[in-house]
Design a protein around this motif. Sequence first.
Motif, short mmCIF file in Angstrom:
data_model
loop_
_atom_site.label_atom_id
_atom_site.label_comp_id
_atom_site.label_asym_id
_atom_site.label_seq_id
_atom_site.Cartn_x
_atom_site.Cartn_y
_atom_site.Cartn_z
N GLU A 33 0.84 -1.21 0.00
CA GLU A 33 0.00 0.00 0.00
C GLU A 33 0.87 1.25 0.00
N ARG A 34 0.54 2.18 -0.91
CA ARG A 34 1.21 3.47 -0.97
C ARG A 34 0.18 4.54 -1.29
N ASN A 35 0.16 5.58 -0.51
CA ASN A 35 -0.76 6.72 -0.76
C ASN A 35 -2.20 6.26 -0.89
N GLY A 36 -2.58 5.32 -0.05
CA GLY A 36 -3.97 4.86 -0.03
C GLY A 36 -4.36 3.95 -1.17
N SER A 124 23.28 -6.65 -2.92
CA SER A 124 24.01 -7.70 -3.63
C SER A 124 23.16 -8.33 -4.72
N GLU A 125 21.82 -8.16 -4.63
CA GLU A 125 20.92 -8.75 -5.62
C GLU A 125 20.06 -7.72 -6.34
N VAL A 126 19.82 -6.59 -5.70
CA VAL A 126 18.84 -5.63 -6.22
C VAL A 126 19.50 -4.26 -6.40
N ASP A 127 19.28 -3.66 -7.57
CA ASP A 127 19.81 -2.32 -7.84
C ASP A 127 18.86 -1.24 -7.32
N SER A 128 17.55 -1.46 -7.52
CA SER A 128 16.56 -0.49 -7.08
C SER A 128 15.18 -1.15 -7.07
N ILE A 129 14.22 -0.47 -6.44
CA ILE A 129 12.84 -0.96 -6.43
C ILE A 129 11.91 0.19 -6.77
N PHE A 130 10.75 -0.15 -7.30
CA PHE A 130 9.72 0.85 -7.60
C PHE A 130 8.37 0.15 -7.57
N THR A 131 7.31 0.95 -7.59
CA THR A 131 5.97 0.36 -7.57
C THR A 131 5.11 0.98 -8.67
N VAL A 132 4.07 0.24 -9.04
CA VAL A 132 3.08 0.72 -10.00
C VAL A 132 1.70 0.46 -9.41
N PRO A 133 0.82 1.48 -9.35
CA PRO A 133 -0.52 1.26 -8.79
C PRO A 133 -1.31 0.25 -9.63
N LEU A 134 -2.09 -0.58 -8.96
CA LEU A 134 -2.96 -1.50 -9.69
C LEU A 134 -3.94 -0.75 -10.57
N SER A 135 -4.40 0.41 -10.08
CA SER A 135 -5.36 1.19 -10.86
C SER A 135 -4.77 1.64 -12.20
N VAL A 136 -3.46 1.85 -12.22
CA VAL A 136 -2.78 2.22 -13.47
C VAL A 136 -2.61 1.00 -14.37
N LEU A 137 -2.15 -0.09 -13.80
CA LEU A 137 -1.91 -1.29 -14.59
C LEU A 137 -3.19 -1.81 -15.24
N ARG A 138 -4.31 -1.63 -14.56
CA ARG A 138 -5.58 -2.12 -15.10
C ARG A 138 -6.01 -1.33 -16.34
N THR A 139 -5.50 -0.12 -16.51
CA THR A 139 -5.87 0.70 -17.66
C THR A 139 -4.69 0.87 -18.63
N LEU A 140 -3.63 0.12 -18.41
CA LEU A 140 -2.41 0.23 -19.22
C LEU A 140 -2.31 -1.01 -20.10
N PRO A 141 -2.76 -0.93 -21.34
CA PRO A 141 -2.75 -2.13 -22.19
C PRO A 141 -1.32 -2.55 -22.54
N PRO A 142 -1.00 -3.81 -22.31
CA PRO A 142 0.35 -4.27 -22.66
C PRO A 142 0.49 -4.48 -24.17
N LYS A 143 1.72 -4.42 -24.63
CA LYS A 143 2.03 -4.80 -26.01
C LYS A 143 2.43 -6.28 -25.99
N ILE A 144 1.82 -7.06 -26.86
CA ILE A 144 2.10 -8.49 -26.88
C ILE A 144 2.58 -8.89 -28.28
N TYR A 145 3.73 -9.56 -28.31
CA TYR A 145 4.30 -10.04 -29.56
C TYR A 145 4.32 -11.57 -29.51
N HIS A 146 3.77 -12.19 -30.54
CA HIS A 146 3.70 -13.64 -30.58
C HIS A 146 4.84 -14.18 -31.45
#
Length: 207
Positions: A33-36, A124-146
């Motif tokens: 959870e971040r910013n509600g 030793s394993e991780v350079d950085s971390i970040f987050t993406v809101p679920l509300s954004v991902l649900r409206t962010l269409p992925p590009k899919i290559y077959h």
Amino acid sequence: MKQYLDIISKLENTTPNTSGVNRTASILIPLIERNGEIHILYERRALHLNSQPGEICFPGGKIESLEKSCETALRETCEELNLEDSEVTLIGRLDSILTSFDMIIHCYIGKISRSFESIQFSKSEVDSIFTVPLSVLRTLPPKIYHVKTKMELPADFPFSNIPNGKDYNFRNTVYPIVFYYYDHYIIWGLTARMTKNFIDMINDIEF
């Protein structure tokens, strides 16, 4: 017959696996959870690693001997993000993924109770971390290559021993490669595919 007893003994001492799979691994999609809002947490792999340096991923790794797949996901998450066991709660599981390179990856969902700002990840394993809101991902269409995979048969393959010889209809497989573009981050490959699987599953939930 003694041979039956020997066969039974062999079967009792064999752990079945999917034929052709050489490696098994587990990952955890961390929710925080971040910013509600509920976010997915992503890692960028350390730049000095031999395998996939700098790529975006979820915490996870190889399943160790005598370890359950869910235990691997939790252990790797705690190790990579320097969390206590009590700070990660397993809340579910997605479909496992059979990769194009003979590995099965088991996918779990977990909730992180520590605040994002106080996570001191393992450098030793991780350079950085970040987050993406679920509300954004649900409206962010992925590009899919077959991508089609094609069988490359050796020159000495015995075509004369199979129906239709060189005209045999060998089946090709189609492998999806998924991309998400968010801010300046490119989330792609298996990480993006797992993200899409999770978003598809929760898409009817109102946010």
